[in-house]
Write a protein that holds these residues in place. Sequence first.
Motif, PDB file in Angstrom:
ATOM      1  N   SER A 382     -18.122   6.630  -2.732  1.00 36.19           N
ATOM      2  CA  SER A 382     -17.431   5.978  -1.619  1.00 36.19           C
ATOM      3  C   SER A 382     -15.975   5.702  -1.971  1.00 36.19           C
ATOM      4  N   VAL A 383     -15.682   5.474  -3.269  1.00 34.84           N
ATOM      5  CA  VAL A 383     -14.296   5.263  -3.700  1.00 34.84           C
ATOM      6  C   VAL A 383     -13.501   6.557  -3.522  1.00 34.84           C
ATOM      7  N   ILE A 384     -14.127   7.676  -3.849  1.00 34.16           N
ATOM      8  CA  ILE A 384     -13.467   8.974  -3.689  1.00 34.16           C
ATOM      9  C   ILE A 384     -13.188   9.225  -2.212  1.00 34.16           C
ATOM     10  N   VAL A 385     -14.176   8.898  -1.366  1.00 33.05           N
ATOM     11  CA  VAL A 385     -14.009   9.088   0.078  1.00 33.05           C
ATOM     12  C   VAL A 385     -12.859   8.223   0.597  1.00 33.05           C
ATOM     13  N   SER A 386     -12.774   6.977   0.108  1.00 34.83           N
ATOM     14  CA  SER A 386     -11.686   6.087   0.544  1.00 34.83           C
ATOM     15  C   SER A 386     -10.325   6.657   0.163  1.00 34.83           C
ATOM     16  N   LEU A 387     -10.233   7.218  -1.041  1.00 35.68           N
ATOM     17  CA  LEU A 387      -8.974   7.816  -1.469  1.00 35.68           C
ATOM     18  C   LEU A 387      -8.646   9.053  -0.635  1.00 35.68           C
ATOM     19  N   ALA A 388      -9.673   9.841  -0.329  1.00 39.68           N
ATOM     20  CA  ALA A 388      -9.457  11.022   0.508  1.00 39.68           C
ATOM     21  C   ALA A 388      -8.926  10.625   1.882  1.00 39.68           C
ATOM     22  N   ARG A 389      -9.454   9.545   2.430  1.00 40.51           N
ATOM     23  CA  ARG A 389      -8.979   9.084   3.742  1.00 40.51           C
ATOM     24  C   ARG A 389      -7.501   8.703   3.686  1.00 40.51           C
ATOM     25  N   LEU A 390      -7.091   8.083   2.580  1.00 44.65           N
ATOM     26  CA  LEU A 390      -5.685   7.710   2.440  1.00 44.65           C
ATOM     27  C   LEU A 390      -4.791   8.953   2.458  1.00 44.65           C
ATOM     28  N   TYR A 391      -5.183   9.977   1.705  1.00 38.81           N
ATOM     29  CA  TYR A 391      -4.379  11.200   1.682  1.00 38.81           C
ATOM     30  C   TYR A 391      -4.396  11.895   3.045  1.00 38.81           C
ATOM     31  N   ALA A 392      -5.551  11.854   3.721  1.00 41.50           N
ATOM     32  CA  ALA A 392      -5.626  12.481   5.047  1.00 41.50           C
ATOM     33  C   ALA A 392      -4.734  11.750   6.042  1.00 41.50           C
ATOM     34  N   ALA A 393      -4.616  10.413   5.889  1.00 42.84           N
ATOM     35  CA  ALA A 393      -3.756   9.633   6.790  1.00 42.84           C
ATOM     36  C   ALA A 393      -2.285   9.835   6.462  1.00 42.84           C
ATOM     37  N   GLY A 394      -1.978  10.094   5.178  1.00 39.84           N
ATOM     38  CA  GLY A 394      -0.597  10.319   4.797  1.00 39.84           C
ATOM     39  C   GLY A 394      -0.036   9.184   3.965  1.00 39.84           C
ATOM     40  N   ILE A 395      -0.125   9.302   2.643  1.00 39.75           N
ATOM     41  CA  ILE A 395       0.352   8.244   1.755  1.00 39.75           C
ATOM     42  C   ILE A 395       1.870   8.129   1.804  1.00 39.75           C
ATOM     43  N   HIS A 396       2.523   9.287   1.877  1.00 36.64           N
ATOM     44  CA  HIS A 396       3.989   9.302   1.869  1.00 36.64           C
ATOM     45  C   HIS A 396       4.549   9.633   3.254  1.00 36.64           C
ATOM     46  N   GLY A 397       3.799   9.271   4.301  1.00 36.87           N
ATOM     47  CA  GLY A 397       4.290   9.479   5.656  1.00 36.87           C
ATOM     48  C   GLY A 397       3.726  10.705   6.335  1.00 36.87           C
ATOM     49  N   GLN A 398       3.319  11.712   5.555  1.00 41.08           N
ATOM     50  CA  GLN A 398       2.739  12.925   6.125  1.00 41.08           C
ATOM     51  C   GLN A 398       1.371  13.161   5.503  1.00 41.08           C
TER      52      GLN A 398
END
Length: 950
Positions: A382-398
């Motif tokens: 679930s921690v990996i999934v949470s991190l994946a969601r962050l990257y999918a949303a865009g950590i640096h704006g994209q």
Amino acid sequence: MKQPTRAHDAAKTRSKAPIGAVTAIALAGLIGAPGSLRAQTGASRSLAPTADFSKLCVAPPKVALTRDWKKWDRKQPVRNLDEMYGAALLYADGAPQVARDPVTARRLLEELSARTWPGKGRALYRLGQLMLDPAAGPVDAERAAALFSTAASTLHMDAAVQLARLHEQGRIKGADVKEAERLLRTASAAGNVDGVIGLARLQKSGRLGAVPQAATEDLVKLGLLILYGDLGRGKCSSLYEIGAILSDDALVPGGLREAVKWFEAAARQGDYRGDLSLAGIYLQGRVTAAPGAVLRHLTRAAEAGSAQAMTSLGEYHLRGDGTPKDVAKGVAWLEKAGTYADVDAYKLLSRHYRGEFGSAPDLPKAADALSRAIALPGHTSSVIVSLARLYAAGIHGQPDIKTALALYRQAADSGDPSGLTELAKLLLARPQDALGTDVLGLLNEAARRGNPEAMGVLADLYECSAVVAPDMEQSRSWLMRAAAAGHARSIAALASQPNADPEVMRRSAEALKRSAEKGDRESMVYLALAYRTGRGAEQDERLAAEWQKAALAPGEDLSRSRFLLARRLLTVGSAEADRTLGRNLLEEVARGGDASAVFELGRFLTSASQPGSPEHVRGVALLQKAAASGVVAAMAELADQPDDQLRVTGKTAADWRRTAAGAGSVRSAIALAALAEDPADRSAWVERAEALPVCSARDMVELAAIHHRTNNPQAVERARLWLQRAVADTRLHEPDPATLFQIGRALFDGVGGSTDPQEAVTYIERSAEAGKVEAMRFLGRNYASGALGEGKNDLAVAWLIKALRAEDEGAAADLARVATTSEKDAGRAVEALKEAAGKSFVPAMREYGRSLQFGFGTVADPVQGGVWLRKAAEAGDIAAMKELSRAYASGYGVELSANASTDWLLRAANAGDTEAMYGVSLAMTLGFGTEVNADAAQKWLATAEATARK
């Protein structure tokens, strides 16, 4: 000292006495237990929880590291295995001077378990515990069971208890509750308090069948007696254990307040478990605490080396619950807990950096915290999934889709079906990144492994998608399976279906409640709404409020529940308080960078504010931000905004519509087809729309209408097919009133060659009954005109009155016309106008005034008619202003006054009415009710002509 036999008899004969009585017996001096259970102790002592245990407790020997065992690689000799075992325990549990290192502890215990020495049973037991600790590496319940079994064979009763728990929990092959009972009885017979209390809990669970309550109560009392005996011999860890039994309401109803005293005694002796328990009890509100008590207990436990306390203390400071908020302290404690290999500490840090506790979001730091959690052996997928969601949303704006996909695959490879589902959902949203991946296969695998979300997505795909051909039987089957598994969205979908089966709804509601009770936040949200609306559950505002509070309680996935609840609170018709809460929740989630929340907030702001207002401008900016993140619905929403509000985006509404259609918005493609003047353009956009999943009845009807206007045999057939699909969809899903009206109008207009007016009327009536005002007006006008059959003025009046009561402006004029054409129905029509006029509905004031003026459907009363016309005109009704101008010009019902006549005409002209502008120009030319002013007259004439051209 009382004799052991009397103590044993007291425990038996008082089996139904309240626990306070048993405590009183112990406090009177029951230090010794029966010989078969424990050896007799020495002199009796008073063991009230308020006693000074510092004179009684025997401190366990302090263990210190004599070498850095992290560097031990089996080459260095080990002369003292007890020393090695003590080091293993230090690394396993952590201490103020020794950071927790369960991986090193596991390595040392592996070595000790392979050697022949007196403490081998202890090593096997502790190694088994680490096999169940995710922080120590992959969890292996089967190996843990084997280790516990071997240790139990050496008469290590704690190992027997742990093995019983694995059987009880069903975590190993051949799990058997009867075997759990046997193991616990064995441990109980050996005087092991965990075995005694474990057996009591198992009996309470009902899994062993009917067990006399007195027998279970005897076990609880026996467990307490054993602990009192241990305490009498100086084992002060019993203080905490006594409190733990008394605080369990299932074992000791009403024992919590007594438990608090024992936890306080444990805390005074330095047992941080007592501090942790007290903090938990006070935080949950189970007992009212003195100011600062929670902070004091958490701090003491954290300083004693408890990673759990450090994490709790960190969250406590971040929230500022009962203490001034101190973000720096909170972060510091969480960072320290992370050094103890506490995955939860890093998860909390990530939530902090996502902005959940009120700080400005810092998504790169949030991602870093989750990355550090993943580096620990105890992390879950679930921690990996949470991190994946962050990257999918865009950590640096994209969005960083490549990294997100890699992380989702990592989660899926770790065996978590939710990782498979999340990966499939991302690829469905971005088919260009699928690169041959079998998305349907991912979902089927996740569903086979019991993931309810995968089942729900499969139900959606088989209903309507570009991934698989529509198959309503498959869709229904997956929907039912998902609902039975507790999938909240599927349960809500079943509840919204027309003529939902009450038994299915009852079972689904039970599954929803079970899922909510297990902590699923989405289920909590849907359950709260079910209790509020009465759909799927009996209406209960108290339970609705309780589940909504639970959904919004601090913890993991809070952002998700905030978002889900916000979307439902912002639906049309929600109370103002609900809409305010919904907006606040959306604001909180959007601050964390969630693109879906940014879109929903932007849509809410643009729909709830006037174009050009600061709120509307912000809404457009949010929609543009969501569109940049790939949210197609945001592109489509921008296409519906006025061009002058879109200048800041660098695109027109038409540009956004084309962008949305190209990105997969079927509604935008349909809109472009409907607007296209060139037949080739229209055909191209229709082809684009039909290449996309057309999932809503509304879109189906609009496609049918576009084909119908093309007017060739092939297009008429396509129109018929799309209209049939729309009609079929309404039998599966409860359509909204607007869609019902669209279908009814299409049938009425003969789209696709339809020739059943009665079916058309049925749909329009369903729409009207559901509150669609346009449908009410349509029925009223067409019954009045005879288009729906001769001699049905009574139905016309009935529907127009409903529309009027819904404050439909057109219905007022229609009723006035009925009053002039139907003597039979005129009275009802005028009476309805009078009623609405009395409620200050302006169009009704005007029409009622005109009816009184001219005697339409009532006795003529020009004076009263003039009064009502003036009320309407003063309320801003332009038509009433012009009527009143004519009345003053003729003196009908009012005094004859050219000045008043021109004054009211001028008001109508200033309000933008073209006819009034021409009238004012003429009045100024002739000097009627005003001075002759040729220049002003010409200006009004020019304004009128310019307005007319628009």
